[in-house]
Design a protein around this motif. Structure first.
Motif, short mmCIF file in Angstrom:
data_model
loop_
_atom_site.label_atom_id
_atom_site.label_comp_id
_atom_site.label_asym_id
_atom_site.label_seq_id
_atom_site.Cartn_x
_atom_site.Cartn_y
_atom_site.Cartn_z
N SER A 24 44.56 45.27 -26.31
CA SER A 24 43.31 45.91 -26.47
C SER A 24 42.03 45.10 -26.88
N VAL A 25 41.54 44.20 -25.98
CA VAL A 25 40.70 43.15 -26.34
C VAL A 25 39.75 43.00 -25.10
N PHE A 26 38.43 42.67 -25.28
CA PHE A 26 37.59 42.50 -24.16
C PHE A 26 37.98 41.33 -23.28
N THR A 27 38.62 40.18 -23.70
CA THR A 27 38.97 39.31 -23.02
C THR A 27 39.81 38.34 -23.75
N LEU A 28 40.77 37.96 -23.10
CA LEU A 28 41.79 36.83 -23.75
C LEU A 28 41.49 35.53 -23.58
N ASP A 29 40.36 35.15 -23.36
CA ASP A 29 40.07 33.94 -22.69
C ASP A 29 40.48 32.78 -23.99
N HIS A 30 40.00 33.41 -25.28
CA HIS A 30 40.22 32.41 -26.30
C HIS A 30 41.47 32.58 -27.18
N TYR A 31 42.37 33.18 -26.50
CA TYR A 31 43.77 33.60 -27.19
C TYR A 31 44.87 33.03 -26.63
N ALA A 32 46.02 32.86 -27.37
CA ALA A 32 47.52 32.46 -26.68
C ALA A 32 48.08 33.78 -26.92
N ILE A 33 49.07 34.44 -26.02
CA ILE A 33 49.81 35.49 -26.27
C ILE A 33 51.29 34.96 -26.06
N ALA A 34 52.12 35.39 -26.96
CA ALA A 34 53.45 34.94 -27.21
C ALA A 34 54.54 36.00 -27.12
N TRP A 35 55.65 35.51 -26.88
CA TRP A 35 56.78 36.52 -27.02
C TRP A 35 57.59 36.04 -28.09
N PHE A 36 58.07 36.76 -29.05
CA PHE A 36 59.04 36.49 -29.87
C PHE A 36 60.20 37.19 -29.85
N ALA A 91 67.78 41.65 -28.75
CA ALA A 91 66.75 41.61 -29.86
C ALA A 91 65.82 42.45 -29.78
N VAL A 92 65.12 42.44 -30.83
CA VAL A 92 63.81 43.50 -30.59
C VAL A 92 62.92 42.34 -30.10
N TYR A 93 62.15 42.46 -29.28
CA TYR A 93 61.05 41.45 -28.59
C TYR A 93 59.73 41.85 -29.02
N TYR A 94 58.99 41.17 -29.71
CA TYR A 94 57.58 41.24 -30.12
C TYR A 94 56.68 40.44 -29.07
N CYS A 95 55.61 41.01 -28.99
CA CYS A 95 54.44 40.30 -28.42
C CYS A 95 53.42 39.82 -29.34
N ALA A 96 52.72 38.99 -29.40
CA ALA A 96 51.76 38.65 -30.52
C ALA A 96 50.69 37.79 -29.86
N ALA A 97 49.57 37.81 -30.65
CA ALA A 97 48.43 37.19 -30.18
C ALA A 97 47.74 36.21 -31.18
N GLU A 98 47.36 34.96 -30.87
CA GLU A 98 46.71 34.04 -31.74
C GLU A 98 45.35 33.64 -31.10
N PHE A 99 44.46 33.48 -32.10
CA PHE A 99 43.10 33.29 -31.72
C PHE A 99 43.10 31.79 -31.65
N ALA A 100 42.49 31.26 -30.78
CA ALA A 100 42.47 29.52 -30.64
C ALA A 100 41.34 29.22 -31.32
N GLY A 111 51.45 31.25 -36.92
CA GLY A 111 50.00 31.06 -36.44
C GLY A 111 49.27 32.49 -35.70
N MET A 112 50.37 33.34 -35.62
CA MET A 112 50.11 34.59 -34.89
C MET A 112 49.17 35.47 -35.78
N ASP A 113 48.07 36.18 -35.31
CA ASP A 113 47.03 36.79 -36.05
C ASP A 113 47.43 38.26 -35.68
N TYR A 114 47.92 38.72 -34.75
CA TYR A 114 48.13 40.27 -34.28
C TYR A 114 49.48 40.12 -33.64
N TRP A 115 50.35 41.56 -33.90
CA TRP A 115 51.63 41.72 -33.54
C TRP A 115 51.75 42.94 -33.04
N GLY A 116 52.53 43.15 -31.83
CA GLY A 116 53.09 44.32 -31.56
C GLY A 116 54.02 44.92 -32.44
#
Length: 125
Positions: A24-36, A91-100, A111-116
């Motif tokens: 839920s963000v306007f743009t992900l252009d400055h982020y990395a999205i990861a799965w853990f 496993a439990v799989y988590y999505c996470a976002a890191e602002f670059a 390094g992740m800033d946000y987690w599902g």
């Protein structure tokens, strides 16, 4: 930023699942999205990461050739396509976002800033 995972479930070894992460963000252009993922009794580990700002992707050695991360920029959604699943992928799989910040994202768990909240994947006969 809110992250919502979907697509978890139970599958037999050799099967496939696709996980999705909606941001839920306007743009992900400055982020990395990861799965853990985190299996019972084990530490959380990185599975894959996609850096939106430069298009690079990373995979853990244990999933290379089996998992594919992809993104839909228009929908701010990242998917993880998992093939040839093994019991050790359970496993439990988590999505996470890191602002670059400073133009770089580490894609590391610290390094992740946000987690599902996570979604459970179970691979068993």
């Amino acid at each position: 930023v809110q992250l919502v995972e979907s697509g978890g479930g139970s599958v037999q070894p050799g099967g496939s699942l696709t996980l999705s992460c909606s941001a839920s963000v306007f743009t992900l252009d400055h982020y990395a999205i990861a799965w853990f993922r985190q299996a019972p009794g084990k530490e959380r580990e990185g599975v894959s990461c996609s850096r939106f700002y430069d298009g690079t992707t990373e995979y853990a050695d244990s999933v290379k050739g089996r998992f594919t991360i992809s993104r839909d920029n228009g929908k701010n959604t990242v998917s993880l396509n998992m093939n040839n699943l093994k019991p050790e992928d359970t496993a439990v799989y988590y999505c996470a976002a890191e602002f670059a910040s400073a133009g770089y994202a580490t894609c590391s768990v610290h390094g992740m800033d946000y987690w599902g909240k996570g979604t459970l994947v179970t691979v068993s006969p």
